[in-house]
Design a protein around this motif. Structure first.
Motif, short mmCIF file in Angstrom:
data_model
loop_
_atom_site.label_atom_id
_atom_site.label_comp_id
_atom_site.label_asym_id
_atom_site.label_seq_id
_atom_site.Cartn_x
_atom_site.Cartn_y
_atom_site.Cartn_z
N MET A 17 36.40 62.66 30.53
CA MET A 17 35.39 63.07 31.49
C MET A 17 34.31 62.00 31.71
O MET A 17 33.66 61.96 32.75
CB MET A 17 34.74 64.38 31.03
N PHE A 18 34.11 61.12 30.74
CA PHE A 18 33.18 60.00 30.94
C PHE A 18 33.60 59.18 32.16
O PHE A 18 32.77 58.80 32.99
CB PHE A 18 33.17 59.10 29.70
N THR A 19 34.90 58.90 32.24
CA THR A 19 35.40 58.09 33.36
C THR A 19 35.36 58.88 34.67
O THR A 19 35.03 58.32 35.72
CB THR A 19 36.83 57.62 33.07
N ALA A 20 35.67 60.17 34.62
CA ALA A 20 35.61 61.00 35.83
C ALA A 20 34.19 61.02 36.38
O ALA A 20 33.98 60.91 37.60
CB ALA A 20 36.08 62.41 35.51
N LYS A 21 33.20 61.14 35.50
CA LYS A 21 31.80 61.16 35.93
C LYS A 21 31.41 59.83 36.57
O LYS A 21 30.79 59.80 37.65
CB LYS A 21 30.89 61.46 34.74
N ALA A 22 31.77 58.72 35.92
CA ALA A 22 31.43 57.39 36.45
C ALA A 22 32.06 57.18 37.82
O ALA A 22 31.43 56.61 38.73
CB ALA A 22 31.90 56.32 35.48
N LEU A 23 33.29 57.64 37.99
CA LEU A 23 33.99 57.47 39.27
C LEU A 23 33.29 58.25 40.38
O LEU A 23 33.09 57.73 41.49
CB LEU A 23 35.44 57.93 39.13
N LEU A 24 32.90 59.49 40.10
CA LEU A 24 32.22 60.31 41.13
C LEU A 24 30.85 59.74 41.48
O LEU A 24 30.43 59.80 42.64
CB LEU A 24 32.10 61.75 40.65
N ILE A 25 30.15 59.20 40.50
CA ILE A 25 28.85 58.57 40.79
C ILE A 25 29.06 57.36 41.70
O ILE A 25 28.31 57.14 42.65
CB ILE A 25 28.14 58.16 39.48
N TYR A 26 30.10 56.58 41.41
CA TYR A 26 30.42 55.41 42.23
C TYR A 26 30.72 55.82 43.68
O TYR A 26 30.34 55.12 44.63
CB TYR A 26 31.62 54.68 41.63
N LEU A 27 31.38 56.96 43.85
CA LEU A 27 31.78 57.41 45.19
C LEU A 27 30.68 58.15 45.94
O LEU A 27 30.85 58.46 47.13
CB LEU A 27 33.01 58.32 45.08
N SER A 28 29.54 58.45 45.28
CA SER A 28 28.47 59.22 45.92
C SER A 28 27.73 58.39 46.97
O SER A 28 27.14 57.36 46.64
CB SER A 28 27.47 59.72 44.86
N PRO A 29 27.71 58.84 48.24
CA PRO A 29 27.05 58.07 49.29
C PRO A 29 25.57 58.43 49.48
O PRO A 29 24.86 57.76 50.22
CB PRO A 29 27.85 58.45 50.54
N CYS A 30 25.11 59.49 48.84
CA CYS A 30 23.72 59.92 49.01
C CYS A 30 23.23 60.60 47.73
O CYS A 30 24.02 60.96 46.85
CB CYS A 30 23.58 60.89 50.19
N VAL A 31 21.91 60.78 47.63
CA VAL A 31 21.31 61.35 46.43
C VAL A 31 21.80 62.77 46.18
O VAL A 31 22.03 63.17 45.03
CB VAL A 31 19.76 61.32 46.52
N GLU A 32 21.98 63.54 47.26
CA GLU A 32 22.42 64.93 47.11
C GLU A 32 23.77 65.01 46.40
O GLU A 32 23.97 65.84 45.50
CB GLU A 32 22.51 65.60 48.48
N LEU A 33 24.71 64.15 46.77
CA LEU A 33 26.02 64.16 46.13
C LEU A 33 25.96 63.56 44.73
O LEU A 33 26.76 63.91 43.86
CB LEU A 33 27.04 63.41 46.98
N LEU A 34 24.98 62.67 44.51
CA LEU A 34 24.80 62.13 43.16
C LEU A 34 24.41 63.25 42.20
O LEU A 34 24.87 63.29 41.05
CB LEU A 34 23.73 61.03 43.17
N TYR A 35 23.56 64.17 42.68
CA TYR A 35 23.18 65.33 41.86
C TYR A 35 24.42 66.13 41.46
O TYR A 35 24.50 66.66 40.35
CB TYR A 35 22.21 66.23 42.63
N VAL A 36 25.37 66.24 42.37
CA VAL A 36 26.61 66.98 42.07
C VAL A 36 27.47 66.21 41.07
O VAL A 36 28.01 66.78 40.12
CB VAL A 36 27.41 67.23 43.37
N ALA A 37 27.56 64.89 41.25
CA ALA A 37 28.41 64.07 40.39
C ALA A 37 27.95 64.11 38.94
O ALA A 37 28.77 64.16 38.01
CB ALA A 37 28.42 62.63 40.90
N VAL A 38 26.64 64.10 38.73
CA VAL A 38 26.13 64.05 37.35
C VAL A 38 26.31 65.37 36.60
O VAL A 38 26.08 65.43 35.39
CB VAL A 38 24.65 63.61 37.31
N LEU A 39 26.74 66.42 37.31
CA LEU A 39 27.04 67.68 36.62
C LEU A 39 28.18 67.52 35.61
O LEU A 39 28.31 68.30 34.67
CB LEU A 39 27.40 68.77 37.64
N LEU A 40 29.01 66.47 35.81
CA LEU A 40 30.11 66.22 34.88
C LEU A 40 29.62 65.75 33.51
O LEU A 40 30.41 65.58 32.59
CB LEU A 40 31.07 65.19 35.46
N GLN A 41 28.31 65.56 33.40
CA GLN A 41 27.72 65.29 32.08
C GLN A 41 28.06 66.41 31.11
O GLN A 41 28.17 66.20 29.91
CB GLN A 41 26.19 65.18 32.23
N ALA A 42 28.24 67.62 31.63
CA ALA A 42 28.56 68.78 30.79
C ALA A 42 29.89 68.61 30.08
O ALA A 42 30.07 69.08 28.94
CB ALA A 42 28.59 70.05 31.65
#
Length: 396
Positions: free
Chosen positions: A291-316
């Motif tokens: 999941m560390f890698t899945a989180k990093a990948l989604l953060i990389y793909l986030s085009p805006c702050v709103e989606l970044l908030y969603v990506a960092v939920l994988l911290q769980a």
């Protein structure tokens, strides 16, 4: 749970809460403060790199000292580290912008903050050796909650007041941490009557560093994977402000994103004991490194702050599970005589990975772009996941 156990659990949870506030101040806002002082991203990367190098060198030495002297030395080491960090941060407030003394002070402060993490973990096992049950998962969840509250509040303070709120906050909470450690020194002298002192704490001689690695080859492979995972994890923590600015955010968003990440950890850590009843610790650890890698990948793909908030939920699923799972995993696969060394080795390789993260991240940000820097992080994390999976041994 007996009253004495409740008091010890409360005190230990308070220690975790204050430590993680300090950690949030250093690893989320150092870039903001040093940029305010006139440092470039490359300068900041070098400071983080040297801070992690110092931490990497100190952690096995301090762990070896504790294994030799007995775990009662832990609270004293915590107190000294907190006091030294406090004094250095006081000096930072009076230093000129972008100076060598400023950089040197921050190097030691970063190293000291990292050094306190395995000490806080080892303290829980020492308290349990008294015969008291310490709920590490709940204490660590409280640490994440206060990490979230602290970073969110500090982000607002910086935005509405000034960057000087960062060192002032660190000074205050370092003092509080030092005072909390006194509680454990007092209880060490006045334990409950029902509690037995550790039997023969040093009955078996702890292994040297080389011998420790040779005795735990699979664990050593796991540590290599961890260093790469935390290369990317540290990249995201230390330079998150740059990635946020790249998609239109600011310091208040930094506080918000960091708070969301920390808050997602709380329910997972609270429920970790229940998870271990259904899944093995090794299984949970394997899931978290993926999941560390899945989180990093989604953060990389986030085009805006709103989606970044969603990506960092994988911290769980990543950090939130990895922290308690790695603690229990080390306790399961490492001999008791090397308990402190086992816990410290995880933090030491994290420091090692963070060393390159600081240097490479600062260099890439100044010479390429935040997007390319994130891509490098995703690749490093993916390689780290594969290596860690090879090293994790099956536990019951």
């Amino acid at each position: 749970m007996k009253r004495s156990e409740k008091i010890l659990n409360f005190d230990y949870a308070a220690l975790q809460a204050i430590y993680w506030i300090l950690s949030g101040i250093i690893f989320c806002f150092t870039t903001v403060y040093l940029q305010f002082k006139g440092c470039s991203n490359y300068d900041i990367g070098i400071i983080f790199a040297f801070g992690n190098i110092v931490s990497f060198v100190l952690q096995p030495l301090v762990a070896g000292y504790i294994d030799r002297r007995g775990q009662r030395a832990i609270s004293g080491c915590l107190r000294i580290t907190a006091l030294l960090s406090l004094l250095l941060m006081l000096a930072v407030l009076m230093m000129p912008k972008a100076s060598l003394p400023l950089a040197a002070a921050y190097v030691i402060i970063i190293a000291g903050t990292m050094l306190m993490q395995p000490l806080c973990i080892s303290l829980s096992f020492y308290l349990e050796s008294w015969g008291c049950r310490i709920n590490f998962s709940i204490a660590r969840a409280i640490g994440s909650l206060f990490y979230a509250l602290g970073t969110a509040a500090l982000g607002l303070f910086v935005q509405s007041m000034s960057e000087n709120a960062i060192p002032v906050s660190y000074i205050i909470f370092s003092l509080v941490l030092g005072l909390i450690t006194l509680l454990f020194s007092t209880k060490d002298k006045h334990r409950p009557d029902t509690v037995k002192a550790p039997a023969a704490e040093a009955a078996e001689k702890p292994s040297g560093i080389v011998e420790f690695v040779l005795e735990n080859k699979r664990f050593a492979i796991f540590l290599v994977g961890c260093s790469l995972l935390y290369f990317t994890h540290s990249l995201l923590s230390n330079f998150m402000i740059e990635f946020i600015r790249n998609i239109g955010g600011d310091s208040s968003d930094l506080g918000g994103v960091t708070a969301i990440m920390a808050l997602t950890e709380v329910p997972v850590m609270l429920l970790f004991t229940r998870l271990t009843r259904r899944f093995s610790v090794s299984g949970l650890l394997r899931f978290s490194v993926a999941m560390f890698t899945a989180k990093a990948l989604l953060i990389y793909l986030s085009p805006c702050v709103e989606l970044l908030y969603v990506a960092v939920l994988l911290q769980a699923g990543s950090f939130a599970i990895f922290v308690p799972a790695s603690v229990h995993y080390v306790d399961a696969v490492i001999a008791k005589r090397n308990a402190a060394k086992g816990q410290a080795s995880v933090t030491a390789v994290i420091a090692f990975g963070s060393t390159f993260s600081g240097y490479v991240g600062g260099l890439l940000l100044d010479t390429t772009s935040p997007s390319f820097t994130l891509l490098v992080g995703v690749i490093a994390s993916a390689v780290g996941t594969l290596i860690a999976l090879l090293g994790i041994q099956k536990t019951r």
